[in-house]
Design an enzyme around this catalytic site. Structure first.
Site, PDB file in Angstrom:
ATOM      1  N   LEU A  51       5.697  34.803  45.010  1.00  0.00           N
ATOM      2  CA  LEU A  51       6.483  34.385  46.165  1.00  0.00           C
ATOM      3  C   LEU A  51       7.871  34.988  46.004  1.00  0.00           C
ATOM      4  CD1 LEU A  51       5.622  30.561  46.455  1.00  0.00           C
ATOM      5  CD2 LEU A  51       4.740  32.414  47.890  1.00  0.00           C
ATOM      6  N   ASP A  52       8.494  35.358  47.117  1.00  0.00           N
ATOM      7  CA  ASP A  52       9.862  35.859  47.055  1.00  0.00           C
ATOM      8  C   ASP A  52      10.774  34.798  46.463  1.00  0.00           C
ATOM      9  OD1 ASP A  52       8.944  38.128  48.312  1.00  0.00           O
ATOM     10  OD2 ASP A  52       9.592  37.499  50.312  1.00  0.00           O
ATOM     11  N   ARG A  53      11.879  35.240  45.906  1.00  0.00           N
ATOM     12  CA  ARG A  53      12.818  34.318  45.263  1.00  0.00           C
ATOM     13  C   ARG A  53      13.192  33.146  46.161  1.00  0.00           C
ATOM     14  NH1 ARG A  53      18.699  36.581  44.307  1.00  0.00           N
ATOM     15  NH2 ARG A  53      18.587  36.357  46.569  1.00  0.00           N
TER      16      ARG A  53
END
Length: 317
Positions: free
Chosen positions: A148-150
Site C-alpha cells: 500500500l502507498d505510504r
C-alpha cells in the site's frame, strides 16, 4: 564497459560489450553486482527499476544486445538490507494464524525499506514482532505479499513463511485476491458504476511517478461504484482487477476525479472546509482463499477516524 561511479560507490550502469551479448538480463546483473541477492535483482526487474537504453525492462530473460545501456534505479545493497533493524511499533492485527496475518496499516507508514528510508517501516515493525521472518537471504520485503502507498491506510496481507508467501503471490498474479478500496474524489461522478481500462507505466518526465502510457506499460483495470454523492465530491468503492503501482490514483486522475488530498496526482487543494493531512484512500475489504485450508477469508477495516470525520461533515463536501 563504461563505469560511471567512483571507487567508493557501487556501479549501477553498464554498456554491453561483445562477450556479454546474449546474456540474460538477470544473470548479467547477478554477475556484475555482488551486493544484490538474486531475489533482489528479480524484484528490481519486476518493479520496473531496471532500464535498458533508458526504457523500463520487466523481462528477466531479456537477451542483452551489443551496446545496450543497462541501468539500475533505486539500488539497495544487500549490506543495507541486512542492517534493517527491528523496531517495536504498534500494529493493528485484524486476522492471524500460523500461515499469515492481515493488518490494518495506518497512513504515513512506509511498507518496506527503500533507498533513503530504512527505518520506521512496516518491515521494521514486523521483524521486531516476528523475528523468524528474517531469512538467510537478504530481503527487503520479508513476508510482504502486496503493498500500500505510504499515505494509504487499510488491509495488508503478510505471510509468515515462504510457502504461504509464494502461494498468496500466485493468487495475486491470478487476480484471485479481491481488494476493494474507499476513496473520496474531487468532483461529482455521473455514472453509477464503471471500469477504467488504461495501461500504466513510468512517467518519462518523472521516474518516481506513474502515468497512463502505451510505452513500456502494463495493463491496468480498476472498477468503481458510487457509494455517495456530495455537492462537490464523490465517495467511491473501487475494486482492482490488476495491481499496478499507484493504479487507483493514476486512473482516477485520468477520468478527472483525483483522490482528495493526493499530493502527487491530485490538485493538492483542500477546499470546502476539508481538513486532511493525507490522501482519502483506504484499503477497505479483502477476500481470498486460505492457501492451506482453502477456506474463504473475508475481512473489512472501517474508515480510520480522520477519514470518517471528513464524511461526518458532509455539509461541507
Amino acid at each position: 564497459m563504461n563505469n560511471d561511479t567512483s571507487p567508493s560507490t557501487v556501479q549501477t550502469q553498464w554498456t554491453i560489450s561483445d562477450e556479454q551479448v546474449g546474456t540474460r538480463l538477470d544473470r548479467f546483473l547477478a554477475a556484475q553486482v555482488s551486493e544484490l541477492s538474486r531475489s533482489a535483482i528479480q524484484q528490481l526487474i519486476a518493479d520496473g527499476s531496471i532500464l535498458i537504453n533508458e526504457k523500463v525492462s520487466t523481462k528477466a530473460g531479456y537477451a542483452l544486445r551489443l551496446n545496450d545501456s543497462v541501468r539500475i534505479l533505486n539500488f539497495v545493497p544487500s549490506s543495507a538490507v541486512k542492517n534493517v533493524v527491528p523496531q517495536a511499533m504498534p500494529l493493528n492485527i485484524v486476522y492471524e494464524d500460523v500461515d499469515f496475518l492481515v493488518l490494518n496499516k495506518v497512513a504515513g507508514m512506509v511498507v518496506h525499506p527503500a533507498p533513503g528510508h530504512y527505518d520506521d517501516t512496516l518491515v521494521n515493525a514486523l521483524l521486531a514482532r516476528y523475528p523468524e521472518l528474517r531469512t538467510k537471504e537478504a530481503d527487503l520485503r520479508p513476508g510482504i505479499v502486496h503493498r500500500l502507498d505510504r499515505d494509504t491506510s487499510g488491509l495488508l496481507i503478510v505471510a509468515k513463511n515462504l510457502r504461504t508467501q509464494a502461494a498468496l503471490i500466485e493468487q495475486m498474479k491470478a487476480h484471485q485476491i479481491e481488494k476493494r478500496y474507499l476513496a473520496l474524489v474531487e468532483g461529482v461522478i455521473a455514472l453509477e458504476r464503471g471500469s477504467i481500462d488504461a495501461p500504466i507505466g513510468r512517467d518519462p518526465r518523472n521516474r518516481q511517478q506513474m502515468t497512463i502510457t502505451s510505452v513500456d506499460s502494463k495493463d491496468a483495470i480498476t472498477h468503481f461504484k458510487v457509494e455517495e454523492r456530495f455537492q462537490h465530491h464523490t465517495l467511491v468503492l473501487l475494486q482492482l482487477e490488476t495491481g499496478r503501482t499507484h493504479q487507483i490514483r493514476v486512473h482516477l486522475k485520468a477520468i478527472g476525479h483525483p483522490v482528495v488530498g493526493d499530493p502527487t496526482y491530485g490538485t493538492n487543494r483542500l477546499r470546502y472546509g476539508i481538513n486532511l493531512k493525507r490522501q482519502f484512500l483506504h484499503a477497505y475489504q479483502l477476500r481470498f482463499l486460505h492457501p492451506t485450508t482453502g477456506a474463504t477469508i473475508e475481512l473489512e477495516a472501517p474508515l480510520p477516524p480522520e477519514l470518517q470525520s471528513v464524511l461526518d461533515q458532509s455539509e461541507h463536501l
